[in-house]
Design an enzyme around this catalytic site. Structure first.
Site, mmCIF file in Angstrom:
data_model
loop_
_atom_site.group_PDB
_atom_site.id
_atom_site.type_symbol
_atom_site.label_atom_id
_atom_site.label_comp_id
_atom_site.label_asym_id
_atom_site.label_seq_id
_atom_site.Cartn_x
_atom_site.Cartn_y
_atom_site.Cartn_z
ATOM 1 N N CYS A 79 -56.586 78.147 10.451
ATOM 2 C CA CYS A 79 -55.681 79.331 10.483
ATOM 3 C C CYS A 79 -55.108 79.768 9.290
ATOM 4 C CB CYS A 79 -54.480 78.908 11.573
ATOM 5 S SG CYS A 79 -53.331 80.321 11.905
ATOM 6 N N CYS A 118 -46.188 79.780 9.966
ATOM 7 C CA CYS A 118 -46.152 79.636 11.470
ATOM 8 C C CYS A 118 -45.737 78.367 12.023
ATOM 9 C CB CYS A 118 -47.376 80.248 12.076
ATOM 10 S SG CYS A 118 -47.308 80.223 13.854
ATOM 11 N N CYS A 164 -53.759 85.305 16.891
ATOM 12 C CA CYS A 164 -53.365 83.734 16.921
ATOM 13 C C CYS A 164 -54.671 83.136 17.445
ATOM 14 C CB CYS A 164 -52.332 83.649 17.974
ATOM 15 S SG CYS A 164 -51.908 81.851 18.416
ATOM 16 N N GLN A 187 -48.973 75.739 34.007
ATOM 17 C CA GLN A 187 -49.474 75.179 33.030
ATOM 18 C C GLN A 187 -50.157 76.171 31.998
ATOM 19 O OE1 GLN A 187 -49.120 71.833 32.040
ATOM 20 N NE2 GLN A 187 -48.251 71.238 33.961
ATOM 21 N N TYR A 210 -39.207 69.055 41.233
ATOM 22 C CA TYR A 210 -39.563 69.878 40.171
ATOM 23 C C TYR A 210 -40.962 70.703 40.513
ATOM 24 C CZ TYR A 210 -36.559 66.126 38.186
ATOM 25 O OH TYR A 210 -35.526 65.380 37.979
ATOM 26 N N CYS A 266 -44.655 65.839 30.191
ATOM 27 C CA CYS A 266 -44.911 66.691 28.700
ATOM 28 C C CYS A 266 -44.328 65.879 27.342
ATOM 29 C CB CYS A 266 -44.666 67.962 28.947
ATOM 30 S SG CYS A 266 -43.109 68.416 29.033
#
Length: 446
Positions: free
Chosen positions: A85, A93, A181, A275, A304, A399
């Site tokens: 990138c 970034c 991106c 997700q 949740y 996560c």
């Protein structure tokens, strides 16, 4: 070789450079090094075993630790590649942490972070957690070194003062304008967000649903700015974040996108949680169901629960005599979950915080529990409630490995042990990783 720290009235070391040996990877997308004075450096854009010149980006002479970027690599790791990138690197970034690492090395480092957090916060070895130490790539993400999987189906763009869309720099409000991106999913890239003038906007969230052609943008105007006429390269619904109440309101098109997982369609409204990786939902449902092994007629909790992903999967497998209770704080997500699961007579969705709602339900036992808490984890109080329900198995979707490890410690105090743990690289090029831990009562034995 090492310069003396610059003395400033505030004692700031920002801009100071140190030549250092890079130590192990740490939680958060950086590696650990030490200055000759013994001060800890959290160094981004480096890899374990390298020798680099690290430039301080945050910290003072008396800080517990300093943050730094590797600005010159003197001795490179064999795992290093040139970042594909053009926007990656020191001061650029902040969206990706590991563009400069081979894909296999990224997964290995994530595994090292998980192992370190398990040991430090839960006193668990990988073997004790039933984990083989590997982090599995998502289907289709195995790409050669120097290539990048285009996986991110939801991208939050910031807008600079000239109206150009970009991404935030690391730990900064500054915007890095971009033309493309590389980790954005094709459905996001094809909208052409980066090529349009967004003057007057503060941010744009672009969403490309998985399993449908639904596309959505959510615009947040700057104070007092008028909404532009949105003409993008593909049909798209438009939502607006209101300045007064922060609510998300429809401008035109559907106020939701349709996502697909586990052979079921889910409505997700107002930028609600889903997700981000296109394979995440199916991957996690499969791992959770394999771990829980639901039986017809059992009772289950989905905590949740978002728009009902795991509740729907459980309801399918528990049959007409089974029952599922979902709990979720977000009002719109609860509405979506009730819509998505309306076909199941024995599924109930309640709104509120788990620790407040669960005691009010009168439920004193459950066969199965799924919890997918936010990044901070469930916490000691909630875990205490869950361990009192006598579930034969609990699936914890996490996560954040630190929050997972802390909560696993609480579960152990409540009489549960980890049966298996699996880790999935559902955030390639970043330091984030998804885990699924399956727990069972400790008295069942090994």
């Amino acid at each position: 070789m090492q310069a003396e720290p610059k003395k400033t009235p505030a004692g700031s070391l920002v801009g100071q450079e140190y030549e250092v040996e890079i130590g192990p990877v740490a939680h958060g997308g950086h590696c650990i090094a030490r200055t000759s004075e013994g001060q800890v450096l959290f160094v981004r854009h480096a890899l374990p075993g390298e020798r680099v010149v690290a430039r301080v980006t945050e910290g003072e002479e008396d800080s517990r630790f300093l943050r730094a970027d590797a600005v010159t690599v003197l001795e490179a790791s064999k795992d290093r590649v040139e970042a594909p990138c053009p926007y990656a690197g020191p001061g650029r970034c902040g969206g990706c942490d590991w563009q400069h690492a081979k894909p296999g090395a990224q997964r290995r480092m994530k595994g090292e972070v998980i192992a370190e957090q398990l040991k430090r916060l839960a006193d668990l070895t990988p073997e004790e957690a039933g984990w083989d130490g590997t982090v599995m790539p998502a289907e289709g993400d195995k790409v050669p070194a120097g290539e990048v999987p285009a996986w991110r189906t939801r991208v939050q763009y910031a807008v600079d003062d000239s109206g150009h869309a970009g991404l935030r720099r690391h730990r900064s409000h500054e915007v890095e304008p971009i033309e493309h991106c590389m980790i954005a999913a094709p459905g996001v890239s094809e909208l052409g967000i980066e090529q349009r003038d967004w003057s007057g906007m503060e941010s744009i969230e672009a969403i490309a649903a998985t399993g449908s052609q639904d596309r959505q943008v959510i615009l947040t105007p700057r104070p007092g700015a008028r909404l532009p006429i949105v003409e993008l390269d593909r049909p798209v619904s438009v939502m607006r974040v209101e300045e007064k109440d922060g609510g998300v309101h429809r401008v035109h098109g559907r106020p939701f996108v349709r996502e697909r997982a586990d052979d079921r369609t889910y409505r997700v409204g107002s930028g609600g949680f889903w997700q981000v990786h296109p394979k995440s939902a199916d991957t996690l449902v499969k791992a959770v169901m394999q771990g829980l092994m639901p039986r017809k007629g059992e009772t289950a909790l989905d905590l949740y629960c978002g728009v009902g992903l795991f509740a729907g999967a459980l309801a399918d497998r528990l049959g007409d005599k089974g029952a599922v209770l979902g709990i979720e704080t977000g009002k719109r997500a609860v509405e979506d979950a009730r819509h998505n699961l309306a076909a199941f007579d024995r599924v109930r969705i309640e709104q509120g915080k788990v620790e407040a709602v669960l005691p009010r339900t009168g439920i004193t036992e459950a066969d199965l529990i799924v919890l997918d808490p936010p990044r901070a984890g469930a916490g000691k109080k909630t875990v205490g409630l869950l361990t009192g329900l006598g579930a034969r198995r609990i699936a914890y979707v996490a996560c954040d490995p630190a929050a997972l490890a802390r909560d696993l410690g609480y579960f152990r105090e409540g009489g549960y042990r980890v049966r298996t743990l699996r880790a999935f690289d559902l955030f390639p090029m970043t330091s984030h990783v998804e885990c699924v831990a399956i727990l069972e009562p400790a008295d069942k034995g090994a």
